[in-house]
Design a protein around this motif. Structure first.
Motif, PDB file in Angstrom:
ATOM      1  N   GLU A  15      18.257 -18.160 -38.880  1.00  0.00           N
ATOM      2  CA  GLU A  15      19.185 -17.219 -39.483  1.00  0.00           C
ATOM      3  C   GLU A  15      20.256 -17.890 -40.347  1.00  0.00           C
ATOM      4  OE1 GLU A  15      22.104 -13.700 -37.844  1.00  0.00           O
ATOM      5  OE2 GLU A  15      20.167 -14.064 -36.883  1.00  0.00           O
ATOM      6  N   GLU A  16      20.786 -19.020 -39.910  1.00  0.00           N
ATOM      7  CA  GLU A  16      21.843 -19.677 -40.676  1.00  0.00           C
ATOM      8  C   GLU A  16      21.335 -20.143 -42.032  1.00  0.00           C
ATOM      9  OE1 GLU A  16      25.187 -23.254 -40.202  1.00  0.00           O
ATOM     10  OE2 GLU A  16      23.636 -22.966 -38.679  1.00  0.00           O
ATOM     11  N   ALA A  17      20.175 -20.766 -42.045  1.00  0.00           N
ATOM     12  CA  ALA A  17      19.587 -21.205 -43.305  1.00  0.00           C
ATOM     13  C   ALA A  17      19.250 -20.012 -44.195  1.00  0.00           C
ATOM     14  CB  ALA A  17      18.337 -22.040 -43.047  1.00  0.00           C
ATOM     15  N   ALA A  18      18.788 -18.921 -43.563  1.00  0.00           N
ATOM     16  CA  ALA A  18      18.450 -17.722 -44.326  1.00  0.00           C
ATOM     17  C   ALA A  18      19.683 -17.131 -44.997  1.00  0.00           C
ATOM     18  CB  ALA A  18      17.814 -16.690 -43.407  1.00  0.00           C
ATOM     19  N   ARG A  19      20.807 -17.125 -44.272  1.00  0.00           N
ATOM     20  CA  ARG A  19      22.053 -16.613 -44.855  1.00  0.00           C
ATOM     21  C   ARG A  19      22.479 -17.463 -46.054  1.00  0.00           C
ATOM     22  NH1 ARG A  19      26.543 -18.316 -41.344  1.00  0.00           N
ATOM     23  NH2 ARG A  19      26.209 -20.165 -42.660  1.00  0.00           N
ATOM     24  N   ASP A  20      22.465 -18.779 -45.873  1.00  0.00           N
ATOM     25  CA  ASP A  20      22.877 -19.668 -46.971  1.00  0.00           C
ATOM     26  C   ASP A  20      21.949 -19.540 -48.171  1.00  0.00           C
ATOM     27  OD1 ASP A  20      24.907 -20.534 -45.336  1.00  0.00           O
ATOM     28  OD2 ASP A  20      23.935 -22.414 -44.782  1.00  0.00           O
ATOM     29  N   ALA A  21      20.640 -19.454 -47.912  1.00  0.00           N
ATOM     30  CA  ALA A  21      19.679 -19.310 -49.005  1.00  0.00           C
ATOM     31  C   ALA A  21      19.854 -17.974 -49.716  1.00  0.00           C
ATOM     32  CB  ALA A  21      18.256 -19.438 -48.469  1.00  0.00           C
ATOM     33  N   GLY A  22      20.098 -16.923 -48.929  1.00  0.00           N
ATOM     34  CA  GLY A  22      20.306 -15.607 -49.524  1.00  0.00           C
ATOM     35  C   GLY A  22      21.529 -15.567 -50.423  1.00  0.00           C
ATOM     36  N   ALA A  75      14.730 -27.665 -61.150  1.00  0.00           N
ATOM     37  CA  ALA A  75      13.747 -26.998 -60.299  1.00  0.00           C
ATOM     38  C   ALA A  75      12.561 -27.908 -60.006  1.00  0.00           C
ATOM     39  CB  ALA A  75      13.269 -25.709 -60.965  1.00  0.00           C
ATOM     40  N   LEU A  76      12.083 -28.614 -61.024  1.00  0.00           N
ATOM     41  CA  LEU A  76      10.969 -29.538 -60.815  1.00  0.00           C
ATOM     42  C   LEU A  76      11.364 -30.678 -59.878  1.00  0.00           C
ATOM     43  CD1 LEU A  76       9.534 -29.712 -64.453  1.00  0.00           C
ATOM     44  CD2 LEU A  76       8.476 -28.614 -62.465  1.00  0.00           C
ATOM     45  N   VAL A 114      10.717 -29.938 -56.178  1.00  0.00           N
ATOM     46  CA  VAL A 114       9.355 -29.724 -55.683  1.00  0.00           C
ATOM     47  C   VAL A 114       9.079 -30.595 -54.453  1.00  0.00           C
ATOM     48  CG1 VAL A 114       6.896 -30.031 -56.198  1.00  0.00           C
ATOM     49  CG2 VAL A 114       8.390 -28.957 -57.889  1.00  0.00           C
ATOM     50  N   TRP A 115       9.361 -31.892 -54.545  1.00  0.00           N
ATOM     51  CA  TRP A 115       9.069 -32.772 -53.414  1.00  0.00           C
ATOM     52  C   TRP A 115       9.953 -32.448 -52.206  1.00  0.00           C
ATOM     53  CZ3 TRP A 115       5.422 -35.009 -51.187  1.00  0.00           C
ATOM     54  CH2 TRP A 115       5.627 -35.980 -50.211  1.00  0.00           C
ATOM     55  N   PRO A 116      11.256 -32.224 -52.362  1.00  0.00           N
ATOM     56  CA  PRO A 116      12.047 -31.788 -51.209  1.00  0.00           C
ATOM     57  C   PRO A 116      11.513 -30.504 -50.570  1.00  0.00           C
ATOM     58  CG  PRO A 116      13.511 -32.508 -52.945  1.00  0.00           C
ATOM     59  CD  PRO A 116      12.127 -32.498 -53.533  1.00  0.00           C
ATOM     60  N   THR A 117      10.934 -29.629 -51.385  1.00  0.00           N
ATOM     61  CA  THR A 117      10.346 -28.407 -50.844  1.00  0.00           C
ATOM     62  C   THR A 117       9.109 -28.724 -50.020  1.00  0.00           C
ATOM     63  OG1 THR A 117      11.167 -27.072 -52.684  1.00  0.00           O
ATOM     64  CG2 THR A 117       9.320 -26.174 -51.434  1.00  0.00           C
ATOM     65  N   PRO A 172      11.313 -20.057 -53.112  1.00  0.00           N
ATOM     66  CA  PRO A 172      11.505 -21.092 -52.083  1.00  0.00           C
ATOM     67  C   PRO A 172      12.544 -22.145 -52.454  1.00  0.00           C
ATOM     68  CG  PRO A 172       9.162 -20.640 -52.375  1.00  0.00           C
ATOM     69  CD  PRO A 172       9.887 -19.948 -53.494  1.00  0.00           C
ATOM     70  N   LEU A 173      12.812 -22.293 -53.755  1.00  0.00           N
ATOM     71  CA  LEU A 173      13.817 -23.260 -54.187  1.00  0.00           C
ATOM     72  C   LEU A 173      15.183 -22.989 -53.557  1.00  0.00           C
ATOM     73  CD1 LEU A 173      13.071 -23.537 -58.024  1.00  0.00           C
ATOM     74  CD2 LEU A 173      12.677 -25.296 -56.304  1.00  0.00           C
ATOM     75  N   PHE A 174      15.511 -21.711 -53.388  1.00  0.00           N
ATOM     76  CA  PHE A 174      16.825 -21.365 -52.855  1.00  0.00           C
ATOM     77  C   PHE A 174      16.941 -21.752 -51.380  1.00  0.00           C
ATOM     78  CE2 PHE A 174      16.080 -18.597 -56.484  1.00  0.00           C
ATOM     79  CZ  PHE A 174      17.252 -18.790 -57.209  1.00  0.00           C
ATOM     80  N   LEU A 175      15.839 -21.662 -50.647  1.00  0.00           N
ATOM     81  CA  LEU A 175      15.853 -22.110 -49.252  1.00  0.00           C
ATOM     82  C   LEU A 175      15.911 -23.631 -49.182  1.00  0.00           C
ATOM     83  CD1 LEU A 175      15.757 -21.617 -46.256  1.00  0.00           C
ATOM     84  CD2 LEU A 175      13.266 -21.325 -46.410  1.00  0.00           C
TER      85      LEU A 175
END
Length: 376
Positions: free
Chosen positions: A126-133, A290-291, A294-297, A335-338
């Protein structure tokens, strides 16, 4: 389920929506000379006029008049059918086309934000979801989720929904939403690739063997296939949507000049305004940033989402002559925002700075859009 995170993000999104709407209205009112396809029928509705800019005219034309194609000229076939079909459906209920466009964007945008938060919570809590949102709703180009008459909000809702259902093991509904998404934007290879890799990865993580059923994500390309068949039957040119990009005014000819961004470099000159320079540099920076994620994702969310982002960002970056529009296109690379939220988790001061800067840019760009300035 991240009800608390969803509620927090939804409230911030509503605040951003209201703020951007005020900025768009004031900007449209102070720029009466700027053009809008909605102006003829709603000359005094500054909010509507401000949100209906640029490609809104193409979508309205398709919804009311249908498709046409003239080789070598800008034609409506460049725009995929899902969004204008939805507009036509609302029009059949008696809703004005431009009002329908703004409302459709608003509803899809807010729904996508809530669904994104739930997807993020499913993966990282939930915490990560809030920050990403929060990163998503305050993203500088998030005004395309709050009323701009473009297909981005609908597309985001469909792709987030597809991956959310995939994470819950609901493969067929995920593929169905994926097919609807590929009828909204010309990025079928990226979405199919991402869904397929993520499905195989999902099965492996659960210690399950792959089966023929796991290849079903390839059917998500059906939205594109149906549109290609329609163009072939109607105009005799199955890939008219791609060929028309080379028309004068759009000038997106494939080839080494586009791939090497020759037009982007040519855009810098002594007579260039500060605004033009910021626009050229800004979109390029968003693309390269954004590119770089990619690897951190891949490391934090898995190969499926890394593959999705690499393709979703790489395709338009390669095919664009000057990076223009990339800020808006990155909304689809959700997914970049997460990933960014996870990277900023241990840096609260930096996270607050990023959110504050994004919020200021969001309102500023919304005002520029409302005034009829081309910013993405």
């Amino acid at each position: 389920m991240s009800r608390s995170a969803s509620r927090t993000v939804a409230l911030v999104a509503l605040g951003a929506l209201l703020t951007c709407s005020v900025a768009v209205t004031l900007a449209a009112r102070s720029s009466p000379e700027s053009s809008s396809p909605a102006r003829d029928s709603w000359p005094n509705a500054h909010l509507l006029v401000g949100w209906a800019r640029f490609d809104a005219g193409w979508y309205a034309h398709i919804a009311t008049e249908g498709y046409s194609y003239t080789p070598g000229q800008q034609s409506p076939v460049a725009f995929f059918p899902a969004y204008p079909v939805a507009l036509r459906g609302l029009g059949a209920l008696g809703v004005d086309t431009f009002i329908a466009g703004v409302l459709l964007t608003l509803v899809c945008g807010l729904s996508a934000v809530v669904l994104f938060t739930r997807w993020a919570s499913l993966l990282k809590g939930e915490e990560a979801a809030r920050d990403a949102g929060l990163l998503l709703v305050l993203y500088p180009f998030a005004y395309y989720l709050y009323g701009a008459m473009y297909s981005d909000a609908l597309f985001l809702l469909l792709v987030v929904g597809a991956f959310y259902l995939l994470e819950r093991g609901q493969l067929l509904p995920a593929v169905l939403l994926g097919a609807m998404a590929t009828a909204a934007r010309p990025v079928a290879p990226a979405l199919v690739f991402g869904l397929l890799v993520r499905r195989l990865e999902w099965k492996r993580q659960r210690g399950e063997k792959w089966s023929l059923q796991d290849a079903l994500p390839v059917l998500a390309a059906l939205g594109l296939v149906v549109y290609v068949l329609y163009l072939w039957r109607t105009f005799g040119e199955p890939f008219a949507f791609a060929k028309v990009q080379s028309a004068p005014g759009w000038d997106q000819q494939p080839g080494w000049r586009t791939w090497l961004k020759v037009r982007w470099f040519q855009g810098f000159s002594s007579s260039m305004s500060v605004a033009d320079g910021l626009r050229l540099v800004g979109h390029a920076a968003f693309s390269l940033g954004a590119l770089a994620l990619v690897w951190p994702t891949v490391r934090r969310l898995g190969w499926g989402y890394g593959a999705y982002i690499a393709a979703m960002v790489g395709m338009p970056t390669l095919s664009s002559k000057d990076f223009m529009g990339m800020g808006r296109y990155l909304l689809a690379s959700f997914p970049l925002f997460l990933t960014l939220a996870l990277l900023l988790h241990e840096r609260p001061r930096l996270r607050r700075g990023v959110l504050a800067t994004s919020a200021v840019l969001l309102v500023s760009l919304a005002a520029a859009y409302g005034a009829g300035t081309y910013v993405s």
